[in-house]
Scaffold this active site. Structure first.
Site, short mmCIF file in Angstrom:
data_model
loop_
_atom_site.label_atom_id
_atom_site.label_comp_id
_atom_site.label_asym_id
_atom_site.label_seq_id
_atom_site.Cartn_x
_atom_site.Cartn_y
_atom_site.Cartn_z
N GLY A 158 0.80 -1.21 0.00
CA GLY A 158 0.00 0.00 0.00
C GLY A 158 0.84 1.26 0.00
O GLY A 158 2.07 1.24 0.07
N SER A 159 0.13 2.39 -0.05
CA SER A 159 0.81 3.68 -0.21
C SER A 159 1.66 4.05 1.00
O SER A 159 2.73 4.66 0.85
CB SER A 159 -0.24 4.78 -0.47
OG SER A 159 -1.20 4.83 0.58
N LYS B 124 -8.63 -4.09 5.83
CA LYS B 124 -7.48 -4.06 4.94
C LYS B 124 -7.88 -4.70 3.62
O LYS B 124 -8.86 -5.42 3.54
CB LYS B 124 -6.30 -4.82 5.55
CG LYS B 124 -5.69 -4.08 6.75
CD LYS B 124 -4.66 -4.89 7.51
CE LYS B 124 -3.62 -5.54 6.64
NZ LYS B 124 -2.94 -4.54 5.75
N GLY C 79 -5.67 -2.53 -1.46
CA GLY C 79 -4.71 -2.80 -2.52
C GLY C 79 -4.82 -4.20 -3.09
O GLY C 79 -3.95 -4.65 -3.84
N GLU D 81 -1.65 -10.69 2.93
CA GLU D 81 -1.44 -9.89 4.14
C GLU D 81 -1.85 -10.66 5.39
O GLU D 81 -1.15 -10.63 6.41
CB GLU D 81 -2.23 -8.58 4.04
CG GLU D 81 -1.64 -7.59 3.06
CD GLU D 81 -2.51 -6.37 2.82
OE1 GLU D 81 -1.98 -5.36 2.32
OE2 GLU D 81 -3.72 -6.41 3.13
#
Length: 232
Positions: free
Chosen positions: A32-33, A100, A103, A109
């Site tokens: 992610g970012s 979550k 993405g 994850e």
């Protein structure tokens, strides 16, 4: 808050979290970012300070980024433990329940997280909420029969939307599955919802991460602050 301000908070959280990775560790690197800033800082430390650690990534794109700095990345089945996993989150509440998968990496994850000694999330302050659910909840489903799963979700009032890319094609996960986003607005009973989703045939995994995280590092205008889960 504009994007530049948000990115500055994400970067501050990522730099702070990078301090948790020490020589000789096996570290899970999320997606992610915000995690991008984490990996940039770990890459800098590896190249400038000689930090040596082994990474396990939750997506191929994080692997590519980490390896571009010369960080050693291995498969999760090549390690016997993970010291700490640092990842982002789309939402997290005061009970340390989170969403979550924005993405599309939720399955990897969750696999990496559940095999970690410590789980740390890095977020900017906008991701800390009173009640999760405003952010659409991602659910990974196998392509075969995905339409039937979506119909079941519609019947339950979950407002499902099959995630598409900019070209109008189905988004594919690293396991080549689809992602269905549930537009729930708020989730008052996350444990019940989690059980309902995982018991639906065709669902591979969902993006509810309930009381899993040990620590949340929040990018704050006054400097990164840490939320510690006393129940872990």
């Amino acid at each position: 808050m504009d994007k530049a301000q948000q990115d500055a908070l994400k970067k501050a959280a990522g730099i702070e979290a990078a301090k948790l990775v020490e020589n000789g560790m096996i570290a899970g690197l999320g997606t992610g970012s915000t995690v991008k800033f984490l990996v940039d800082e770990l890459g800098r430390r590896h190249q400038e300070e000689g930090l040596e650690f082994t990474g396990v990534t939750t997506s191929r794109r994080t692997q590519v980024q980490a390896e571009s700095y010369g960080i050693k990345i291995v498969d999760i089945d090549d390690v016997d433990h993970i010291d700490v996993t640092i990842d982002g989150a789309d939402e997290v509440d005061k009970n340390f329940n989170g969403i979550k998968g924005g993405g599309a990496a939720l399955l990897w994850e969750k696999i990496v997280a559940t095999n970690s000694n410590q789980i740390v999330w890095i977020v900017d302050e906008s991701k800390v909420v009173d009640t999760i659910g405003k952010f659409p909840l991602p659910v990974e489903v196998i392509p075969f029969g995905a339409g039937q799963v979506i119909k079941k979700f519609e019947a339950r009032g979950y407002k499902p939307v099959l995630r598409l890319d900019a070209d109008g094609k189905e988004v594919r996960t690293d396991e080549n599955n689809f992602v269905v986003d549930l537009h729930l607005e708020r989730i008052d009973h996350p444990q019940e919802l989690a059980e309902d989703l995982i018991n639906t045939v065709g669902v591979v995994e969902h993006g509810l991460f309930l009381n899993m995280v040990d620590k949340v590092i929040v990018g704050d205008p006054n400097g990164p602050r840490v939320m510690t889960n006393a129940n872990k």
